[in-house]
Enzyme design. Structure first.
Site, PDB file in Angstrom:
ATOM      1  N   ASP A   1      42.755  28.414  55.759  1.00  0.00           N
ATOM      2  CA  ASP A   1      42.228  29.372  54.797  1.00  0.00           C
ATOM      3  C   ASP A   1      42.785  30.721  55.227  1.00  0.00           C
ATOM      4  O   ASP A   1      42.410  31.256  56.273  1.00  0.00           O
ATOM      5  CB  ASP A   1      40.693  29.377  54.843  1.00  0.00           C
ATOM      6  CG  ASP A   1      40.073  30.435  53.950  1.00  0.00           C
ATOM      7  OD1 ASP A   1      40.815  31.244  53.350  1.00  0.00           O
ATOM      8  OD2 ASP A   1      38.828  30.480  53.869  1.00  0.00           O
TER       9      ASP A   1
ATOM     10  N   SER B   1      55.195  38.800  42.555  1.00  0.00           N
ATOM     11  CA  SER B   1      55.238  38.440  41.146  1.00  0.00           C
ATOM     12  C   SER B   1      55.747  39.610  40.332  1.00  0.00           C
ATOM     13  O   SER B   1      55.767  40.766  40.786  1.00  0.00           O
ATOM     14  CB  SER B   1      53.868  37.990  40.611  1.00  0.00           C
ATOM     15  OG  SER B   1      53.315  38.842  39.657  1.00  0.00           O
TER      16      SER B   1
ATOM     17  N   TYR C   1      44.267  41.193  39.683  1.00  0.00           N
ATOM     18  CA  TYR C   1      45.446  40.500  40.195  1.00  0.00           C
ATOM     19  C   TYR C   1      46.575  41.483  40.466  1.00  0.00           C
ATOM     20  O   TYR C   1      47.204  41.460  41.526  1.00  0.00           O
ATOM     21  CB  TYR C   1      45.890  39.440  39.192  1.00  0.00           C
ATOM     22  CG  TYR C   1      47.194  38.762  39.529  1.00  0.00           C
ATOM     23  CD1 TYR C   1      47.232  37.777  40.509  1.00  0.00           C
ATOM     24  CD2 TYR C   1      48.375  39.101  38.876  1.00  0.00           C
ATOM     25  CE1 TYR C   1      48.431  37.141  40.830  1.00  0.00           C
ATOM     26  CE2 TYR C   1      49.564  38.472  39.181  1.00  0.00           C
ATOM     27  CZ  TYR C   1      49.588  37.491  40.165  1.00  0.00           C
ATOM     28  OH  TYR C   1      50.778  36.879  40.486  1.00  0.00           O
TER      29      TYR C   1
ATOM     30  N   LYS D   1      48.668  42.445  44.040  1.00  0.00           N
ATOM     31  CA  LYS D   1      50.114  42.269  44.190  1.00  0.00           C
ATOM     32  C   LYS D   1      50.834  43.603  44.390  1.00  0.00           C
ATOM     33  O   LYS D   1      51.805  43.670  45.144  1.00  0.00           O
ATOM     34  CB  LYS D   1      50.664  41.522  42.974  1.00  0.00           C
ATOM     35  CG  LYS D   1      50.193  40.079  42.874  1.00  0.00           C
ATOM     36  CD  LYS D   1      50.610  39.264  44.094  1.00  0.00           C
ATOM     37  CE  LYS D   1      50.310  37.792  43.933  1.00  0.00           C
ATOM     38  NZ  LYS D   1      50.758  36.985  45.100  1.00  0.00           N
TER      39      LYS D   1
END
Length: 267
Positions: free
Chosen positions: A56, A135, A148, A152
């Protein structure tokens, strides 16, 4: 010469494709997952070339232990891929404290812990390559995915500083910025906030239809990024360049337009 990889999030998606690509050509892979059952097919097929690790990445102590185990087992780490993460859909106002903290714990802090854990190994070797999977959403943003994007963009900023800090030690840092792919990001891997009714119209008006790439098509490109003697600071996978370039041109135009204001604020 074969390479040794440390890849997070290898149960499916990019992580699984990249682990398979490396193993198929004779490299060795320390592959991390939350559930080791997902790695049984790879272990059965590639034997001692793969080291399955239950991990994890939000557990910093566990991350350091896993990296130490991998480095000790294989004797070196050449390519580190920070791939583990997930998407969260929700307008900024809809995000709960628990949701945004969980997103940052995995996508940002998990990446940071792995990066910190591998750096002593790579420094001692005098070489290594860290591939941070950020991304397209690490350099541009869409409505409804603010949490999100925050995670990032944070990795992008961290990695920009890191790149300049570790180049002296022979360590390369690449921000890999994939566009939309059929990796489960918008499916079973995604989490969603409770919808506020006031955003119903906005949600409808800004809905996006994604054209998804095939994750298998990234196998050869990831090997090229691992092998090239001239690694890029950042690279897209997929068809993101044109829309991102247009956004950055718009930013430059705005900055130029308001440059007189900027200078007037200087003195």
């Amino acid at each position: 010469m074969s390479k040794t990889w440390f890849i997070t999030g290898t149960s499916k998606g990019f992580g699984r494709e990249w682990a398979t690509a490396a193993l198929e050509r004779g490299d060795r892979v320390a592959a991390t997952v939350r559930d080791l059952d997902h790695l049984r097919p790879l272990a059965e097929r590639y034997g001692e070339a793969v080291l399955p690790l239950r991990l994890d990445i939000t557990d910093r102590a566990a991350v350091f232990a896993a990296v130490a185990q991998a480095a000790g087992h294989f004797g070196a780490l050449d390519v580190v891929v920070n791939n583990a993460g997930y998407g969260h859909f929700g307008m900024v106002e809809e995000l709960t404290e628990a949701e945004i903290r969980a997103e940052m714990e995995t996508n940002f802090f998990g990446t940071l812990w792995v990066t910190q854990a591998v750096l002593p190994v790579l420094r001692a070797q005098g070489h290594g390559r860290i591939i941070q999977v950020t991304s397209e959403g690490g350099v541009r943003a869409f409505p409804g995915i603010g949490g999100y994007h925050a995670s990032k963009w944070a990795v992008e900023g961290l990695s920009e500083s890191l790149r300049k800090e570790v180049a002296h030690f022979g360590i390369d840092v690449i921000c890999l910025e994939p566009g939309p792919y059929s990796t489960g990001f918008g499916g079973d891997s995604v989490r969603t906030s409770a919808e506020h009714p006031d955003y119903a119209e906005v949600r409808t008006a800004t809905a996006i239809t994604w054209t998804l790439g095939d994750p298998k098509a990234t196998r050869a490109p990831i090997l090229q990024l691992a092998d090239t003697d001239d690694p890029p600071a950042r690279a897209f996978f997929g068809t993101s360049f044109e829309p991102v370039a247009a956004e950055y041109e718009e930013r430059l135009a705005t900055w130029r337009k308001w440059q007189p204001l900027a200078l007037s604020a200087f003195r």
